[in-house]
Design a protein around this motif. Structure first.
Motif, PDB file in Angstrom:
ATOM      1  N   LYS A 176     -81.103  91.989 -46.221  1.00 32.08           N
ATOM      2  CA  LYS A 176     -80.942  90.796 -45.496  1.00 32.08           C
ATOM      3  C   LYS A 176     -81.372  90.962 -44.085  1.00 32.08           C
ATOM      4  N   ALA A 177     -81.129  92.307 -43.625  1.00 32.36           N
ATOM      5  CA  ALA A 177     -81.537  92.695 -42.102  1.00 32.36           C
ATOM      6  C   ALA A 177     -83.033  92.233 -41.910  1.00 32.36           C
ATOM      7  N   ILE A 178     -83.744  92.545 -43.067  1.00 25.50           N
ATOM      8  CA  ILE A 178     -85.346  92.418 -42.817  1.00 25.50           C
ATOM      9  C   ILE A 178     -85.673  90.788 -42.887  1.00 25.50           C
ATOM     10  N   ASP A 179     -84.747  90.100 -43.855  1.00 25.99           N
ATOM     11  CA  ASP A 179     -85.030  88.825 -43.812  1.00 25.99           C
ATOM     12  C   ASP A 179     -84.607  87.947 -42.540  1.00 25.99           C
ATOM     13  N   LEU A 180     -83.701  88.586 -41.659  1.00 27.63           N
ATOM     14  CA  LEU A 180     -83.114  87.967 -40.532  1.00 27.63           C
ATOM     15  C   LEU A 180     -83.808  88.304 -39.176  1.00 27.63           C
ATOM     16  N   TRP A 181     -84.394  89.746 -39.230  1.00 29.24           N
ATOM     17  CA  TRP A 181     -84.972  90.330 -38.166  1.00 29.24           C
ATOM     18  C   TRP A 181     -86.190  90.945 -38.416  1.00 29.24           C
ATOM     19  N   PRO A 182     -87.165  90.537 -38.898  1.00 24.27           N
ATOM     20  CA  PRO A 182     -88.486  90.971 -39.525  1.00 24.27           C
ATOM     21  C   PRO A 182     -89.194  91.873 -38.395  1.00 24.27           C
ATOM     22  N   ASP A 183     -89.479  91.330 -37.438  1.00 21.59           N
ATOM     23  CA  ASP A 183     -90.055  92.037 -35.970  1.00 21.59           C
ATOM     24  C   ASP A 183     -89.388  93.149 -35.638  1.00 21.59           C
ATOM     25  N   GLU A 184     -87.855  92.778 -35.460  1.00 20.45           N
ATOM     26  CA  GLU A 184     -87.108  93.874 -34.933  1.00 20.45           C
ATOM     27  C   GLU A 184     -87.115  95.261 -36.160  1.00 20.45           C
ATOM     28  N   ILE A 185     -87.037  95.094 -37.240  1.00 19.86           N
ATOM     29  CA  ILE A 185     -86.992  95.882 -38.295  1.00 19.86           C
ATOM     30  C   ILE A 185     -88.273  96.674 -38.422  1.00 19.86           C
ATOM     31  N   TYR A 186     -89.215  95.824 -38.161  1.00 17.95           N
ATOM     32  CA  TYR A 186     -90.828  96.712 -38.193  1.00 17.95           C
ATOM     33  C   TYR A 186     -90.730  97.419 -36.764  1.00 17.95           C
ATOM     34  N   ASP A 187     -90.310  97.230 -35.788  1.00 18.91           N
ATOM     35  CA  ASP A 187     -90.306  98.150 -34.624  1.00 18.91           C
ATOM     36  C   ASP A 187     -89.232  99.244 -34.717  1.00 18.91           C
ATOM     37  N   VAL A 188     -88.346  99.362 -35.459  1.00 18.16           N
ATOM     38  CA  VAL A 188     -87.258 100.466 -35.891  1.00 18.16           C
ATOM     39  C   VAL A 188     -88.183 101.466 -36.833  1.00 18.16           C
ATOM     40  N   PHE A 189     -88.733 100.811 -37.649  1.00 15.93           N
ATOM     41  CA  PHE A 189     -89.828 101.589 -38.589  1.00 15.93           C
ATOM     42  C   PHE A 189     -90.796 102.213 -37.534  1.00 15.93           C
ATOM     43  N   HIS A 190     -91.313 101.382 -36.760  1.00 13.10           N
ATOM     44  CA  HIS A 190     -92.658 101.910 -35.975  1.00 13.10           C
ATOM     45  C   HIS A 190     -92.107 103.059 -34.850  1.00 13.10           C
ATOM     46  N   TYR A 191     -90.719 102.695 -34.402  1.00  7.44           N
ATOM     47  CA  TYR A 191     -90.616 103.767 -33.273  1.00  7.44           C
ATOM     48  C   TYR A 191     -89.811 105.025 -33.725  1.00  7.44           C
ATOM     49  N   SER A 192     -89.373 104.848 -35.004  1.00  4.12           N
ATOM     50  CA  SER A 192     -88.471 105.932 -35.627  1.00  4.12           C
ATOM     51  C   SER A 192     -89.426 107.169 -36.058  1.00  4.12           C
ATOM     52  N   ASP A 193     -88.859 108.300 -35.659  1.00  2.00           N
ATOM     53  CA  ASP A 193     -89.684 109.516 -36.043  1.00  2.00           C
ATOM     54  C   ASP A 193     -89.321 109.939 -37.380  1.00  2.00           C
TER      55      ASP A 193
END
Length: 136
Positions: free
Chosen positions: A112-129
């Protein structure tokens, strides 16, 4: 007991609050005291810990219900907090049966979080080590 009574106790635990029969109604109405309590990082971690420590379907259902109301504030932690998202997904790095069971519940919430905020979730994955290694 109801949530408001439990929250009056400064030693209230996440489990105490989750056991309250009126929690879903207050969550739907975005009760300020309840949201302030639940959105504290330790309480978010407690919710994920509950999932990784039990097979009890009722406990998993209770947590899922928190994330199935019209209030999406709990989902936002996935888009706003890399450490809490990593904490939730740590169950993927374990081989314990409890963690594997928890991974299924967390994935339902995360979708559901991905559905609501796909760009922000992408950023979390991108910036997470850690996230990429956890998922691969």
């Amino acid at each position: 007991m109801n949530v408001k009574q439990v929250l009056e106790n400064p030693k209230a635990t996440t489990i105490d609050v989750l056991k309250c029969s009126d929690i879903l109604n207050l969550l739907r109405t975005n009760d300020q005291k309840l949201m302030e309590f639940l959105l504290q990082p330790q309480h978010i971690k407690d919710i994920f810990d509950i999932l990784s420590q039990t097979f009890a379907r009722s406990d998993h259902k209770r947590v899922l219900q928190l994330f199935q109301t019209s209030n999406v504030n709990l989902h936002r932690i996935f888009s706003e907090s890399i450490p809490l998202t990593e904490y939730a997904f740590r169950v993927l790095t374990s081989n314990s049966d409890h963690d594997m069971y928890a991974a299924g519940t967390i994935s339902r919430v995360f979708q559901k979080a991905i559905d609501l905020w796909p760009d922000e979730i992408y950023d979390v994955f991108h910036y997470s080590d850690k996230m990429s290694n956890m998922l691969i």
